[in-house]
Design a protein around this motif. Sequence first.
Motif, short mmCIF file in Angstrom:
data_model
loop_
_atom_site.label_atom_id
_atom_site.label_comp_id
_atom_site.label_asym_id
_atom_site.label_seq_id
_atom_site.Cartn_x
_atom_site.Cartn_y
_atom_site.Cartn_z
N LEU A 77 -21.99 -34.14 -75.99
CA LEU A 77 -21.03 -33.10 -75.62
C LEU A 77 -21.10 -32.92 -74.12
CD1 LEU A 77 -19.05 -30.99 -76.74
CD2 LEU A 77 -20.98 -29.44 -76.96
N TYR A 90 -13.58 -28.84 -76.57
CA TYR A 90 -14.72 -29.75 -76.57
C TYR A 90 -14.33 -31.06 -75.91
CZ TYR A 90 -16.68 -26.61 -80.07
OH TYR A 90 -17.16 -25.51 -80.73
N PHE A 92 -16.14 -34.74 -75.20
CA PHE A 92 -17.33 -35.51 -75.50
C PHE A 92 -17.03 -36.99 -75.39
CE2 PHE A 92 -15.18 -34.34 -79.41
CZ PHE A 92 -15.14 -35.49 -80.17
#
Length: 148
Positions: A77, A90, A92
């Motif tokens: 992440l 998010y 990642f």
Amino acid sequence: MKIRARRLACQALLLLLVVGSASAKTITCVPAASTDTPYPHWVRRISIDESSQTVNMDIVRFRTKDSETMGKLKGELVSATDAQFGEPIYVFNTIPAAGVEVTNLFKLFKSLDDWRLIGAGVTFVGKTPALRAIESSAVFNCKRSATG
């Protein structure tokens, strides 16, 4: 007096650590059913552990007309900013295995009604990154669970 202040500071620090670990969260996502594409998305499951900043994905490595070969990818992440509809965005990437030249970068975010995943493949030529492919966004169903 100094000893008492240190003791209170240590107790406060321990309390913060306990509260922080109790609020650690995991989000798990699977592709939503879609009539737009003949095949489901190649990422079949995403699990993001915010406390350890790790991402685990179940993916389709190889697909034929009659079967699919499944595999797993690990990622890290990079960012989880709380910016859209009360949910983090998010960002990642995958950790490439030895001999693999492509790194996948992903952005998982909450849109108005659903979660969307956008991916891009990056190849490194020497130390220079080159964009290999950009995927169109895919709709995912995500569920959050608290751990700790």
